[in-house]
Design a protein around this motif. Structure first.
Motif, PDB file in Angstrom:
ATOM      1  N   PHE A 145       0.832  -1.200   0.000  1.00 19.54           N
ATOM      2  CA  PHE A 145       0.000   0.000   0.000  1.00 19.54           C
ATOM      3  C   PHE A 145       0.875   1.262   0.000  1.00 19.54           C
ATOM      4  N   ALA A 146       1.906   1.270   0.848  1.00 21.79           N
ATOM      5  CA  ALA A 146       2.798   2.437   0.906  1.00 21.79           C
ATOM      6  C   ALA A 146       3.436   2.690  -0.457  1.00 21.79           C
ATOM      7  N   LYS A 147       3.848   1.620  -1.115  1.00 26.88           N
ATOM      8  CA  LYS A 147       4.458   1.745  -2.440  1.00 26.88           C
ATOM      9  C   LYS A 147       3.450   2.315  -3.451  1.00 26.88           C
ATOM     10  N   ALA A 148       2.203   1.833  -3.381  1.00 28.35           N
ATOM     11  CA  ALA A 148       1.166   2.281  -4.318  1.00 28.35           C
ATOM     12  C   ALA A 148       0.853   3.763  -4.127  1.00 28.35           C
ATOM     13  N   VAL A 149       0.806   4.221  -2.858  1.00 30.33           N
ATOM     14  CA  VAL A 149       0.538   5.635  -2.576  1.00 30.33           C
ATOM     15  C   VAL A 149       1.685   6.504  -3.102  1.00 30.33           C
ATOM     16  N   THR A 150       2.899   6.050  -2.845  1.00 29.41           N
ATOM     17  CA  THR A 150       4.074   6.805  -3.307  1.00 29.41           C
ATOM     18  C   THR A 150       4.083   6.932  -4.836  1.00 29.41           C
ATOM     19  N   GLU A 151       3.804   5.835  -5.518  1.00 31.26           N
ATOM     20  CA  GLU A 151       3.778   5.852  -6.985  1.00 31.26           C
ATOM     21  C   GLU A 151       2.642   6.724  -7.521  1.00 31.26           C
ATOM     22  N   ALA A 152       1.466   6.606  -6.905  1.00 33.90           N
ATOM     23  CA  ALA A 152       0.288   7.339  -7.399  1.00 33.90           C
ATOM     24  C   ALA A 152       0.434   8.843  -7.239  1.00 33.90           C
TER      25      ALA A 152
END
Length: 219
Positions: free
Chosen positions: A187-194
């Motif tokens: 989730f943290a990775k997805a937020v950072t990418e988005a």
């Protein structure tokens, strides 16, 4: 977004259920319990309440992996009451729960098969009258974003089924979410990418959480 974090069902709030089979009255009383002592005290209290009943059969299971289970037929033919009641708790995979099924004999014998069905059916009615919740392990996450990134983050939260506990709207937006343990990194990775790295992420306390009605409760 990943598999659902390991969860387990518990009785959050006790309840009752009742059935009539061939004039015999069966009353199920369900209660959350965390120890053998608590289960014994609960069973004793129900026996005292229904002191004039024909039988007060019981079953309980304690622990995340059902480490401690007990059952009693209380005078009914062996294997026709307590074990079938316990089987319902185990089949439904409900933890830290005790149930007593009280029987007032109506004058007609039910037979062993009839007794098994009646005690199981009444246990299910008792569970239906109780509040059963699903606990999961998670960690608090504070997400700080500008309004441009809000929609993307809200989408990721909804997609992952991640509960939002609170949101503060000022010149920026601060979202307080409870992220299931198994989804943290993803989730943290997805937020950072988005958000191209513009969102601020700060992890907080770990806790068990569950949906209770429309609310999310921490344990």
């Amino acid at each position: 977004m990943g598999e659902k974090a390991e969860a387990y069902k518990v009785v959050y709030q006790g309840g009752e259920g009742e059935i009539i089979e061939k004039k015999s009255r069966f009353i199920a009383t369900v209660q959350p319990v965390e120890s053998e002592e608590a289960a014994a005290a609960f069973i004793s209290a129900v026996r005292k309440k229904y002191w004039d009943a024909s039988h007060n059969c019981s079953a309980f299971t304690i622990g995340k992996k059902h480490e401690l289970t007990r059952c009693s037929d209380d005078g009914e033919p062996s294997g026709t009451a307590g074990r079938p009641m316990l089987d319902v708790l185990l089949r439904e995979d409900i933890h830290n729960a005790a149930v007593v099924v009280t029987r007032y004999f109506g004058g007609t014998l039910l037979g062993t098969g009839g007794l098994v069905r009646a005690y199981q059916k009444c246990t299910q009615e008792g569970l239906a009258g109780a509040v059963v919740i699903e606990k999961r392990q998670g960690q608090m996450l504070e997400i700080e974003t500008d309004y441009n990134g809000l929609g993307k983050i809200q989408y990721l939260l909804a997609q992952g089924g991640i509960p939002v506990l609170d949101t503060d709207y000022t010149d920026k937006v601060v979202i307080h979410a409870m992220v299931p343990a198994e989804m943290k990194g993803e989730f943290a990775k997805a937020v950072t990418e988005a958000t191209s790295g513009s969102a601020g992420l700060e992890w907080g306390e770990q806790a068990e959480f569950a949906a209770v009605g429309d609310e999310v409760r921490l344990f």
